[in-house]
Design an enzyme around this catalytic site. Structure first.
Site, PDB file in Angstrom:
ATOM      1  N   GLU A 127       0.862  -1.192   0.000  1.00 60.60           N
ATOM      2  CA  GLU A 127       0.000   0.000   0.000  1.00 60.60           C
ATOM      3  C   GLU A 127       0.895   1.238   0.000  1.00 60.60           C
ATOM      4  OE1 GLU A 127      -2.773  -0.266   3.254  1.00 60.60           O
ATOM      5  OE2 GLU A 127      -3.526  -2.220   2.555  1.00 60.60           O
ATOM      6  N   GLU A 363       9.261  -7.530  -4.704  1.00 60.50           N
ATOM      7  CA  GLU A 363       9.249  -8.689  -3.788  1.00 60.50           C
ATOM      8  C   GLU A 363      10.170  -8.464  -2.586  1.00 60.50           C
ATOM      9  OE1 GLU A 363       7.943 -12.250  -6.715  1.00 60.50           O
ATOM     10  OE2 GLU A 363       8.533 -12.726  -4.691  1.00 60.50           O
TER      11      GLU A 363
HETATM   12  N1  COS Z   1       7.687 -17.062   7.944  1.00 65.38           N
HETATM   13  C1  COS Z   1       6.705 -17.205   8.869  1.00 65.38           C
HETATM   14  N2  COS Z   1       6.412 -16.224   9.771  1.00 65.38           N
HETATM   15  C2  COS Z   1       7.142 -15.113   9.726  1.00 65.38           C
HETATM   16  C3  COS Z   1       8.181 -14.908   8.801  1.00 65.38           C
HETATM   17  C4  COS Z   1       8.451 -15.941   7.897  1.00 65.38           C
HETATM   18  N3  COS Z   1       9.408 -15.839   6.981  1.00 65.38           N
HETATM   19  N4  COS Z   1       8.721 -13.688   8.990  1.00 65.38           N
HETATM   20  C5  COS Z   1       8.052 -13.139  10.027  1.00 65.38           C
HETATM   21  N5  COS Z   1       7.103 -14.002  10.459  1.00 65.38           N
HETATM   22  C6  COS Z   1       6.182 -13.816  11.576  1.00 65.38           C
HETATM   23  C7  COS Z   1       6.979 -13.616  12.866  1.00 65.38           C
HETATM   24  O1  COS Z   1       7.286 -14.858  13.463  1.00 65.38           O
HETATM   25  C8  COS Z   1       6.013 -12.814  13.699  1.00 65.38           C
HETATM   26  O2  COS Z   1       5.043 -13.683  14.220  1.00 65.38           O
HETATM   27  P1  COS Z   1       4.533 -13.541  15.738  1.00 65.38           P
HETATM   28  O3  COS Z   1       3.845 -12.209  15.773  1.00 65.38           O
HETATM   29  O4  COS Z   1       3.629 -14.684  15.948  1.00 65.38           O
HETATM   30  O5  COS Z   1       5.766 -13.566  16.603  1.00 65.38           O
HETATM   31  C9  COS Z   1       5.310 -11.929  12.663  1.00 65.38           C
HETATM   32  O6  COS Z   1       5.447 -12.617  11.421  1.00 65.38           O
HETATM   33  C10 COS Z   1       5.918 -10.553  12.562  1.00 65.38           C
HETATM   34  O7  COS Z   1       7.273 -10.718  12.180  1.00 65.38           O
HETATM   35  P2  COS Z   1       8.369  -9.605  12.402  1.00 65.38           P
HETATM   36  O8  COS Z   1       8.302  -9.119  13.795  1.00 65.38           O
HETATM   37  O9  COS Z   1       9.672 -10.143  11.902  1.00 65.38           O
HETATM   38  O10 COS Z   1       7.840  -8.453  11.429  1.00 65.38           O
HETATM   39  P3  COS Z   1       8.521  -7.083  11.050  1.00 65.38           P
HETATM   40  O11 COS Z   1       7.456  -6.116  10.851  1.00 65.38           O
HETATM   41  O12 COS Z   1       9.638  -6.757  11.957  1.00 65.38           O
HETATM   42  O13 COS Z   1       9.263  -7.326   9.643  1.00 65.38           O
HETATM   43  C11 COS Z   1       9.709  -7.901   7.386  1.00 65.38           C
HETATM   44  C12 COS Z   1       9.049  -8.250   8.729  1.00 65.38           C
HETATM   45  C13 COS Z   1      10.456  -6.603   7.331  1.00 65.38           C
HETATM   46  C14 COS Z   1      10.665  -9.044   7.068  1.00 65.38           C
HETATM   47  C15 COS Z   1       8.498  -7.894   6.412  1.00 65.38           C
HETATM   48  O14 COS Z   1       7.654  -6.800   6.710  1.00 65.38           O
HETATM   49  C16 COS Z   1       8.888  -7.855   4.972  1.00 65.38           C
HETATM   50  O15 COS Z   1       9.272  -8.873   4.393  1.00 65.38           O
HETATM   51  N6  COS Z   1       8.737  -6.683   4.330  1.00 65.38           N
HETATM   52  C17 COS Z   1       8.899  -6.573   2.925  1.00 65.38           C
HETATM   53  C18 COS Z   1       7.591  -6.807   2.267  1.00 65.38           C
HETATM   54  C19 COS Z   1       7.743  -7.171   0.850  1.00 65.38           C
HETATM   55  O16 COS Z   1       8.530  -8.016   0.488  1.00 65.38           O
HETATM   56  N7  COS Z   1       6.939  -6.548   0.023  1.00 65.38           N
HETATM   57  C20 COS Z   1       6.929  -6.850  -1.353  1.00 65.38           C
HETATM   58  C21 COS Z   1       5.531  -6.827  -1.779  1.00 65.38           C
HETATM   59  S1  COS Z   1       5.019  -8.290  -2.413  1.00 65.38           S
HETATM   60  S2  COS Z   1       5.614  -8.200  -4.268  1.00 65.38           S
END
Ligand code: COS
Length: 382
Positions: A127, A363
């Protein structure tokens, strides 16, 4: 035991994908790069030869290909035209949550049609105010009787407007933040699904990127994937699998640039000899070849882990990050070797350089990949 050889079936798949890329994608790449049209004709042909939906399991009519098979094909398609490949890959990105978390009924209802006729799907997470911080999405889904009513918007959505199916992430419990996110299967044409502006991109111009709006969009409750609040995990588990194929796309782009640079520098004569004979040129080509090979190994390793059902988030992030960085570095260096010719639209190099850039962004930006890798490498700090 380590075995880097491809089996006969994989060699045949690679060859088939390569021939398709050479005959159907490359000749149309410049045209779709310049124009506004979507390459539906190429997508249709890709479907006919089994290059779309090939990763859908066989029991739902798909090709049932392994992750390794898929990245082998991905490299070839991206070598042909990474913009067209993006449309195909983004569709796999949207199938993945259904394959991983869908019920038997959902899989039958929503995957099988994609194996029967050409079509694309779309993964809708990002978003305006929630890009890297994907957990901050504001789109809301409210349960009303037997359906959810979804309101909000998404941006930079690949296949937006041309997809037959959308996976939409929305918050069912805003106060729970990340743990309140849920994932929904939304058929294209659902009333309230409004397609916004098509983005005018620097590269990957053969793929459609659009804004989406949800205006009181009603989705049956049975279209919820997993359970309420599982959406963020669904998104993360999906991206763990689908980032390696972005790396494969990077390898395809880099390899294309390297091949053009080799061909050019072997025939371009300056100061009385082909410029490939100058050490500056040959060392650059050697460096590019090393990096392309290293990137491919990271991609194959991540895919191999997935096929074994092992954890692959870190390795997939490495493959995506390194593969796309290699695509960027290689296209910049290769363009430099072509000099002024590389900068002209008559040559394919400037398109490859523009295309490489997006691989470092979509991604999950490469900064996010480094964050994912670093968290796992460093582990908890007391
Ligand atoms: N597999 C399963 N669960 C996951 C995970 C994974 N790879 N990564 C995180 N989680 C879970 C965590 O375990 C946590 O769960 P609990 O709340 O039960 O403890 C929850 O998700 C939140 O995780 P986290 O605290 O790591 O989240 P953050 O907000 O700190 O960050 C990132 C996560 C930055 C890695 C994530 O927001 C991300 O990948 N951002 C990029 C998004 C993206 O790729 N966008 C592209 C659009 S799609 S084309």
């Amino acid at each position: 035991m380590i075995d880097f050889s491809l089996n006969e079936e994989q060699k045949a798949l690679q060859q088939m994908a390569h021939e398709f890329a050479e005959k159907e994608m490359r000749p149309r790449a410049a045209e779709y790069d310049k124009g506004e049209a979507h390459p539906d004709d190429v997508i249709k042909k890709a479907f006919e030869v089994g290059l779309i939906s090939c990763d859908i399991p066989e029991e739902y009519g798909g090709g049932g290909l392994s992750h390794l098979d898929t990245v082998i094909i991905s490299e070839e398609l991206a070598w042909g035209c990474v913009g067209m490949y993006t449309s195909i890959m983004a569709s796999s990105l949207a199938f993945t949550p259904i394959i991983l978390f869908g019920t038997e009924e959902q899989k039958k209802k929503y995957l099988i049609p994609f194996t029967e006729k050409p079509g694309l799907s779309s993964f809708c997470l990002t978003e305006r105010e929630a890009g890297s911080d994907a957990g901050a999405i504001k789109t809301k889904a409210e349960k009303k009787g037997s359906e959810y009513v979804i309101n909000g918007s998404k941006c930079f959505i690949t296949n937006g407007g041309v997809a037959d199916l959308y996976i939409v992430f929305a918050n069912t419990r805003q106060e729970k933040g990340i743990r309140g996110i849920s994932a929904f299967i939304v058929p294209g044409g659902t009333p309230g699904l409004v397609i916004g502006k098509k983005e005018d991109k620097m590269g990957h111009r053969a793929s459609n990127t659009a804004e989406l709006f949800f205006e009181d969009m009603k989705v049956p409750a049975e279209n919820l994937l997993g359970s309420e609040g599982m959406g963020f995990k669904i998104a993360m588990r999906t991206l763990d699998q689908t980032r390696a194929p972005v790396g494969a796309g990077g390898v395809g782009v880099a390899r294309a640039a390297l091949e053009h640079a080799i061909e050019f520098t072997k025939t371009r004569v300056q100061f009385g000899k082909p410029i490939a004979l100058f050490q500056n040129t040959s060392f650059k080509l050697a460096q590019m070849a090393m990096e392309v090979n290293a990137a491919r190994h990271l991609v194959w390793h991540a895919a191999w882990l997935m096929d074994r059902g092992e954890k692959c988030g870190k390795e997939s992030a490495m493959a995506k990050c390194f593969g796309s960085d290699v695509a960027m570095r290689t296209t910049v260096e290769a363009l430099q070797l072509l000099g002024g010719y590389g900068y002209m639209k008559d040559y394919p190099m400037e398109k490859l350089m523009r295309d490489a850039k997006l691989l470092q962004i979509y991604e999950g930006t490469n900064e996010i990949q480094r964050l994912v890798i670093a968290r796992e490498v460093i582990g908890p700090i007391k």
